[in-house]
Design an enzyme around this catalytic site. Structure first.
Site, PDB file in Angstrom:
ATOM      1  N   ASN A 202     105.885  72.498  71.587  1.00  0.00           N
ATOM      2  CA  ASN A 202     105.638  72.506  70.136  1.00  0.00           C
ATOM      3  C   ASN A 202     106.601  71.617  69.347  1.00  0.00           C
ATOM      4  O   ASN A 202     106.714  71.732  68.123  1.00  0.00           O
ATOM      5  CB  ASN A 202     105.649  73.945  69.592  1.00  0.00           C
ATOM      6  CG  ASN A 202     107.013  74.602  69.785  1.00  0.00           C
ATOM      7  OD1 ASN A 202     107.915  73.987  70.362  1.00  0.00           O
ATOM      8  ND2 ASN A 202     107.169  75.810  69.305  1.00  0.00           N
TER       9      ASN A 202
ATOM     10  N   ASP B 148     109.890  71.378  69.017  1.00  0.00           N
ATOM     11  CA  ASP B 148     111.109  71.823  68.331  1.00  0.00           C
ATOM     12  C   ASP B 148     112.379  71.505  69.130  1.00  0.00           C
ATOM     13  O   ASP B 148     113.467  71.971  68.797  1.00  0.00           O
ATOM     14  CB  ASP B 148     111.032  73.329  67.996  1.00  0.00           C
ATOM     15  CG  ASP B 148     110.973  74.217  69.249  1.00  0.00           C
ATOM     16  OD1 ASP B 148     110.959  73.657  70.373  1.00  0.00           O
ATOM     17  OD2 ASP B 148     110.937  75.448  69.109  1.00  0.00           O
TER      18      ASP B 148
ATOM     19  N   ASP C 251     113.259  87.468  84.704  1.00  0.00           N
ATOM     20  CA  ASP C 251     114.672  87.803  84.773  1.00  0.00           C
ATOM     21  C   ASP C 251     114.832  89.146  84.085  1.00  0.00           C
ATOM     22  O   ASP C 251     114.265  89.374  83.019  1.00  0.00           O
ATOM     23  CB  ASP C 251     115.469  86.728  84.011  1.00  0.00           C
ATOM     24  CG  ASP C 251     116.792  86.417  84.655  1.00  0.00           C
ATOM     25  OD1 ASP C 251     117.569  87.363  84.867  1.00  0.00           O
ATOM     26  OD2 ASP C 251     117.066  85.230  84.923  1.00  0.00           O
TER      27      ASP C 251
ATOM     28  N   ASP D 258     108.885  71.287  76.369  1.00  0.00           N
ATOM     29  CA  ASP D 258     108.708  71.747  74.991  1.00  0.00           C
ATOM     30  C   ASP D 258     107.296  71.409  74.532  1.00  0.00           C
ATOM     31  O   ASP D 258     106.948  70.234  74.393  1.00  0.00           O
ATOM     32  CB  ASP D 258     109.772  71.044  74.126  1.00  0.00           C
ATOM     33  CG  ASP D 258     109.544  71.270  72.639  1.00  0.00           C
ATOM     34  OD1 ASP D 258     108.817  72.214  72.285  1.00  0.00           O
ATOM     35  OD2 ASP D 258     110.116  70.486  71.842  1.00  0.00           O
TER      36      ASP D 258
ATOM     37  N   ASP E 273     109.435  75.988  76.167  1.00  0.00           N
ATOM     38  CA  ASP E 273     108.748  77.244  75.846  1.00  0.00           C
ATOM     39  C   ASP E 273     107.735  77.586  76.936  1.00  0.00           C
ATOM     40  O   ASP E 273     107.531  76.822  77.880  1.00  0.00           O
ATOM     41  CB  ASP E 273     108.086  77.139  74.468  1.00  0.00           C
ATOM     42  CG  ASP E 273     107.338  75.830  74.309  1.00  0.00           C
ATOM     43  OD1 ASP E 273     106.548  75.505  75.212  1.00  0.00           O
ATOM     44  OD2 ASP E 273     107.562  75.101  73.310  1.00  0.00           O
TER      45      ASP E 273
ATOM     46  N   ASP F 132     119.927  90.400  86.895  1.00  0.00           N
ATOM     47  CA  ASP F 132     121.183  89.784  86.472  1.00  0.00           C
ATOM     48  C   ASP F 132     122.393  90.669  86.813  1.00  0.00           C
ATOM     49  O   ASP F 132     122.329  91.895  86.653  1.00  0.00           O
ATOM     50  CB  ASP F 132     121.075  89.619  84.946  1.00  0.00           C
ATOM     51  CG  ASP F 132     122.124  88.732  84.364  1.00  0.00           C
ATOM     52  OD1 ASP F 132     122.135  87.531  84.672  1.00  0.00           O
ATOM     53  OD2 ASP F 132     122.959  89.240  83.581  1.00  0.00           O
TER      54      ASP F 132
ATOM     55  N   HIS G 270     121.511  77.958  87.045  1.00  0.00           N
ATOM     56  CA  HIS G 270     121.920  77.558  85.699  1.00  0.00           C
ATOM     57  C   HIS G 270     123.399  77.853  85.399  1.00  0.00           C
ATOM     58  O   HIS G 270     123.877  77.538  84.321  1.00  0.00           O
ATOM     59  CB  HIS G 270     121.025  78.265  84.675  1.00  0.00           C
ATOM     60  CG  HIS G 270     121.179  79.758  84.737  1.00  0.00           C
ATOM     61  ND1 HIS G 270     120.763  80.505  85.814  1.00  0.00           N
ATOM     62  CD2 HIS G 270     121.726  80.643  83.881  1.00  0.00           C
ATOM     63  CE1 HIS G 270     121.045  81.775  85.631  1.00  0.00           C
ATOM     64  NE2 HIS G 270     121.635  81.890  84.451  1.00  0.00           N
ATOM     65  N   ASP G 271     124.076  78.514  86.328  1.00  0.00           N
ATOM     66  CA  ASP G 271     125.501  78.815  86.122  1.00  0.00           C
ATOM     67  C   ASP G 271     126.414  77.908  86.943  1.00  0.00           C
ATOM     68  O   ASP G 271     127.640  78.019  86.831  1.00  0.00           O
ATOM     69  CB  ASP G 271     125.788  80.273  86.528  1.00  0.00           C
ATOM     70  CG  ASP G 271     125.062  81.278  85.653  1.00  0.00           C
ATOM     71  OD1 ASP G 271     124.906  81.001  84.439  1.00  0.00           O
ATOM     72  OD2 ASP G 271     124.645  82.325  86.169  1.00  0.00           O
TER      73      ASP G 271
ATOM     74  N   GLU H 149     121.127  89.279  91.588  1.00  0.00           N
ATOM     75  CA  GLU H 149     122.212  88.304  91.417  1.00  0.00           C
ATOM     76  C   GLU H 149     123.523  89.023  91.715  1.00  0.00           C
ATOM     77  O   GLU H 149     123.934  89.904  90.959  1.00  0.00           O
ATOM     78  CB  GLU H 149     122.255  87.739  89.993  1.00  0.00           C
ATOM     79  CG  GLU H 149     123.289  86.617  89.886  1.00  0.00           C
ATOM     80  CD  GLU H 149     123.921  86.461  88.518  1.00  0.00           C
ATOM     81  OE1 GLU H 149     124.455  85.377  88.241  1.00  0.00           O
ATOM     82  OE2 GLU H 149     123.918  87.419  87.713  1.00  0.00           O
TER      83      GLU H 149
HETATM   84  C1  GLC Z   1     124.423  86.036  84.783  1.00  0.00           C
HETATM   85  C2  GLC Z   1     123.642  84.877  84.235  1.00  0.00           C
HETATM   86  C3  GLC Z   1     124.514  84.105  83.308  1.00  0.00           C
HETATM   87  C4  GLC Z   1     124.937  85.015  82.174  1.00  0.00           C
HETATM   88  C5  GLC Z   1     125.585  86.278  82.703  1.00  0.00           C
HETATM   89  C6  GLC Z   1     125.695  87.325  81.649  1.00  0.00           C
HETATM   90  O1  GLC Z   1     125.465  85.641  85.584  1.00  0.00           O
HETATM   91  O2  GLC Z   1     123.150  84.101  85.297  1.00  0.00           O
HETATM   92  O3  GLC Z   1     123.885  82.964  82.813  1.00  0.00           O
HETATM   93  O4  GLC Z   1     125.817  84.354  81.320  1.00  0.00           O
HETATM   94  O5  GLC Z   1     124.831  86.853  83.732  1.00  0.00           O
HETATM   95  O6  GLC Z   1     124.440  87.876  81.360  1.00  0.00           O
END
Ligand code: GLC
Length: 538
Positions: A34, A36, A109, A32, A40, A211, A335-336, A274
């Protein structure tokens, strides 16, 4: 029986993303700049020297476009701009330039399946049945007996159809109701989305991670999905049905081929898809009659049981199924998914790092895994993720693996000057970049050495692969090219083991000692140890 090796490409023909290593940044949690409490773009820019030191080749940033943040950026309201919380287009250009100055690449992304319900296209589409953009989304009448048009379920719980009282029809959303699915059968939608890709490609972006690519096209007859006999209590609700008519439809390959064609008019731009599918269906995304994505993400290590022979079987199957002219890839976390250190424990996370960085194919690292970050328990009042909020108590929430990067042992781990948007891990005062970079035996040092070794040895980055053995919890394979043969032996157990080995010299141990040790006939592996050996020699 040893598995027959796949031929390696000639080094001169190797592209950056074949030789390279991808590092995923979840931008809200990286740095971060700034104050908050949220990461970023400028924060990322300030940390580029760290990424260069670590040795990664490409940075993939999860979405940074304007978004109501219902799904933390995966609900985009404008594809051609930057969300205020992340900065400005100028910040983006500066970041891109500085990434390139360091010889690295930047991957964005792209979320093609759905927009935010606040996107101008959807606002128009929902405004009336006769709006020219009505067909840009999936609008249907109620079923003859009333209620949703089909039994399709949302990934985030409940029906995937939402009723719009003003126009008297339902629209489809595979994820949140605030994420309506685009109608990719509509030519104007395709053209509008390709335009947004070109906007960024023209700016110099090196590639996209796309995605939920296997979701793009839905059945044109909107048939009900069959029930899933494998559904277990405790599974996410959408698993009650097999997604036969909502995902992996044959027509999706036509769209992917069009995207690839667009990318081909630029030099060496990368498409990663993905795609969560069994390996035999996954590899179809390399393309059927026409080329598909360059790298359909291979998530097998995320789901595999931590068992040497099972992983060995999976590696061989994948190696056999990836078409000969295509390039494999491996992912340990994102991240999932729960973090690797949480899935296999702190000691085995090092073995996993060695596996990821020695297998044949482009590795993708998830930020923080290189310092052994683990899932962080999120107090109920700080939960952010809709997946948890909509189906509480099933352990579906993804906040635990999205917590702020731990840079140092100071205030808010050096991530921000104010309270971060998600809580920090309570071990950040010792598990942080600064401390671990100074520690010759830390997991971070291991990652850095592994990356360095992979870069130095063509056999590791672009060489052949040959299976050697799996026995109990030990997995061994060879990587080789015309000039050298390396052996990787991984002990996936907490017990020491010994394996028979022809002579070699130890290059790297997960314990960061033993370098230079000569192995003759027998190699001892300590608990949770992996080693890389150079074979041959006196
Ligand atoms: C993908 C992303 C996930 C998101 C989903 C809907 O699986 O990695 O984080 O919630 O798509 O866009």
């Amino acid at each position: 029986m040893p598995h027959s090796p796949t031929p390696a490409p000639a080094p001169a023909d190797v592209l950056w993303w074949q030789r390279g290593i991808v590092y995923q940044i979840y931008p809200l949690s990286f740095h971060d700049s700034n104050g908050d409490g949220k990461g970023d773009l400028d924060g990322i820019r300030q940390r580029l020297d760290y990424l260069a030191w670590l040795g990664v080749d490409a940075v993939w940033i999860s979405p940074v476009y304007p978004s109501p943040m219902k799904d933390f950026g995966y609900d985009i309201s404008d594809y051609c701009s930057i969300a205020q919380t992340f900065g400005t287009l100028e910040d983006f250009d500066r970041l891109l330039k500085e990434v390139h100055t360091r010889g690295m690449k930047l991957i964005l992304d792209f979320v093609p399946n759905h927009t935010s319900d606040q996107h101008a296209w959807f606002l128009e589409s929902r405004s009336s049945r006769s709006n020219p953009k009505r067909d840009w989304y999936l609008w249907r009448d109620a079923s003859p007996n009333g209620g949703p048009p089909s039994n399709w379920l949302s990934q985030f719980g409940g029906s995937a159809w939402d009723y719009d009282a003003a126009t008297g029809q339902y629209y489809y959303h595979a994820f949140l109701k605030e994420q309506p699915d685009l109608n990719w059968r509509n030519r104007q939608v395709r053209e509008a989305m390709y335009d947004t890709l070109e906007f960024w490609l023209e700016r110099g972006v090196d590639g996209f991670r796309m995605d939920v690519l296997w979701h793009l096209i839905k059945d044109d007859q909107f048939r009900d999905n069959p029930s899933n006999p494998g559904f277990q209590p405790g599974d996410s609700e959408h698993r009650r049905l097999l997604e036969l008519y909502t995902t992996d439809r044959p027509e999706v390959h036509e769209v992917v081929a069009e995207m690839r064609e667009l990318f081909e008019s630029y030099e060496e731009r990368l498409i990663i898809g993905e795609i969560y599918l069994p390996v035999e269906r996954l590899v179809a995304y390399y393309g059927l009659e026409r080329p598909g994505v360059h790298l359909p993400f291979n998530f097998q290590l995320i789901h595999a049981p931590w068992n040497a022979c099972e992983i060995d079987r999976m590696i061989r199957e994948y190696d056999e199924r990836v078409p000969e002219e295509e390039w494999p890839n491996w992912v340990l976390g994102n991240h999932d998914q729960h973090r690797i250190a949480t899935r296999v424990g702190e000691a085995q996370a090092r073995v996993a790092a060695m596996m990821l960085l020695t297998l044949r194919g482009t590795p993708t690292l998830y930020y923080g895994d290189e310092i052994g970050m683990h899932d962080v328990a999120i107090p109920p009042e700080r939960i952010q993720d809709p997946y948890e909020k909509n189906q509480p108590g099933l352990g579906l929430g993804r906040d635990p693996q999205r917590t702020p990067m731990q840079w140092d042992g100071g205030l808010h781990a050096g991530f921000s000057t104010s309270e971060p948007w998600l809580p920090l891990a309570d071990d950040f005062y010792r598990r942080n970049v600064k401390a671990l970079a100074e520690d010759a035996h830390s997991i971070l040092t291991l990652y850095q050495r592994l990356i360095e070794l992979r870069r130095r040895h063509g056999a590791l980055s672009i060489g052949d692969y040959a299976q050697i053995m799996c026995q109990g919890q030990v997995l061994a394979f060879e990587r080789f090219d015309a000039t050298e043969r390396l052996l990787v032996a991984l002990n996936l157990s907490h017990e020491k083991v010994a394996l028979p080995l022809a002579g070699g010299t130890l290059l790297l141990s997960t314990h960061l000692d033993r370098a230079g040790e000569r192995i003759d006939g027998r190699c001892e592996l300590r608990a949770d140890e992996g080693v890389i050996l150079e074979l041959g020699g006196p």
